[in-house]
Design an enzyme around this catalytic site. Sequence first.
Site, short mmCIF file in Angstrom:
data_model
loop_
_atom_site.label_atom_id
_atom_site.label_comp_id
_atom_site.label_asym_id
_atom_site.label_seq_id
_atom_site.Cartn_x
_atom_site.Cartn_y
_atom_site.Cartn_z
N ARG A 45 1.14 -0.88 0.32
CA ARG A 45 0.16 0.34 -0.15
C ARG A 45 1.16 0.87 -0.01
NH1 ARG A 45 1.43 1.55 4.15
NH2 ARG A 45 0.80 3.64 3.62
N GLY A 46 0.13 2.90 0.22
CA GLY A 46 0.88 3.60 -0.32
C GLY A 46 1.17 4.46 -1.96
N ALA A 47 0.93 5.10 -1.78
CA ALA A 47 0.93 5.62 -3.62
C ALA A 47 1.74 4.80 -4.67
CB ALA A 47 0.55 6.76 -3.63
N ARG A 88 -7.23 -0.26 -7.71
CA ARG A 88 -7.41 0.48 -6.38
C ARG A 88 -7.64 2.37 -7.47
NH1 ARG A 88 -4.07 0.90 -0.57
NH2 ARG A 88 -6.49 1.87 -0.05
N GLN A 192 -2.59 2.26 9.71
CA GLN A 192 -1.40 2.34 9.09
C GLN A 192 -0.71 3.61 10.04
OE1 GLN A 192 -4.28 2.69 7.71
NE2 GLN A 192 -3.85 2.44 5.00
N ASP A 233 -1.90 10.99 -2.59
CA ASP A 233 -1.60 10.03 -3.33
C ASP A 233 -2.48 10.43 -4.46
OD1 ASP A 233 -3.23 8.79 -0.65
OD2 ASP A 233 -2.48 7.09 -2.34
N ASN A 243 -5.16 12.28 -0.02
CA ASN A 243 -4.56 11.83 1.18
C ASN A 243 -5.46 11.09 1.84
OD1 ASN A 243 -1.65 10.58 1.65
ND2 ASN A 243 -1.90 12.16 4.07
N LYS A 244 -5.35 10.36 2.40
CA LYS A 244 -5.94 9.15 3.81
C LYS A 244 -6.73 9.74 4.50
CE LYS A 244 -5.43 5.67 3.80
NZ LYS A 244 -6.84 4.93 3.80
O1 MRU Z 1 -5.05 3.45 1.93
P1 MRU Z 1 -3.80 3.95 1.65
O2 MRU Z 1 -2.38 2.82 3.02
O3 MRU Z 1 -2.47 3.32 0.52
O4 MRU Z 1 -3.37 5.59 1.70
C1 MRU Z 1 -2.04 5.67 1.99
C2 MRU Z 1 -2.17 7.25 1.96
O5 MRU Z 1 -2.95 7.56 2.35
C3 MRU Z 1 -0.73 7.86 1.83
O6 MRU Z 1 -0.22 8.44 3.04
C4 MRU Z 1 -0.05 8.23 0.55
O7 MRU Z 1 -0.11 7.51 -0.60
C5 MRU Z 1 1.08 8.66 0.23
S1 MRU Z 1 2.31 7.53 0.78
C6 MRU Z 1 3.94 8.03 0.21
#
Ligand code: MRU
Length: 340
Positions: A45-47, A88, A192, A233, A243-244
């Site tokens: 996970r994470g963009a 996603r 997270q 993201d 973002n999250k």
């Molecule tokens: O749902 P996730 O855990 O994939 O969400 C991740 C985030 O929102 C992070 O803050 C974002 O991807 C930046 S990662 C460098």
Amino acid sequence: MTKAMEWLGDKLRILDQSRLPQDEIFADLDNCHDVILAIKEMRIRGAPAIGVAAAYGIALGASGIKAASKHEFLAQLSQVVQSFAGSRPTAVNLFQATRRMQQAATGDSIAEIRKSLVDEAKRIHKEEIAATELLSRLGADLIGDGFRLLTHCNAGPLATAGYGTALGVIKAAKEQNKRVTVFATETRPLLQGARLTTWELMGEGIPVTLITDAMAGYFMERKKVDCVIVGADRIAANGDAANKIGTYTLAVLAKENGIPFYVAAPTSTIDLSLSSGDEIPIEERSAEEVTHIRGVPIAPEGVKVANPAFDVTPHDYITAIITEKGVIREPYTRGLDTRQ
Ligand code: MRU
């Protein structure tokens, strides 16, 4: 540095992020279906990390295609690429990666195309590592000695398959001998922040205090936070940043309390095709992520649930966007177009 994933020539080794911090389990994925599932189930996970994993996953998909002709091979490859694009919806890095992999599908023979795809996936990975290292160094200049930072979700090496974005900036500040401390929000529903950010920061020897999401305003109002820094993201052309879920709340609180609010992201997270954040697709995830914590029910059975995984912070709440091409401030519409 934590290795979120590693290409082993014929498979992708991932550190299963859903099991951290209690279990450090690696999984070897040798076909594209397993990579898609790992993305959907957020074991990766994470963009930026999603983009890199998708690129390797497409290379794996190409190696598994059985086709009598190049034409047939390319038709099947397009289907593999489409399956990744549907995994996603919010992180644009995924779509940048699928586009690049589709374009890289060139060569006289199937073997040559397969090789081009592996090379392109490795290139995407290498570029993310370089971009996150560079943006972290640039961002660290914004961090003062003794700063108390607040971050949300997880934007470290796990989330980037590189150095990290928001956490990268914090790590680089420490490398510049700045004494920094961090508040990490737990980040409901999937935690997270509690599970991954604290684990990564403790591993780096950076003092971190875990708080629940609802405590952020309390600490900001009491002047315990010098700046907020988060990842993203997808960033629209006007600087609005997805973002999250919960990031927007933090940005409003930061503005109200006169605290700088920084977004750190590689340029692969910028989507110039969208004029504003209103156009960013927001992923809605399963109700079970809210009604349960790691399989344990916490709400009455059958309760109605909403679970948007991201929110959009309007650009006028963002003090600066930190990318590998520079630190960008208003007007974002001009600054984010880094192609020239
Ligand atoms: O749902 P996730 O855990 O994939 O969400 C991740 C985030 O929102 C992070 O803050 C974002 O991807 C930046 S990662 C460098």
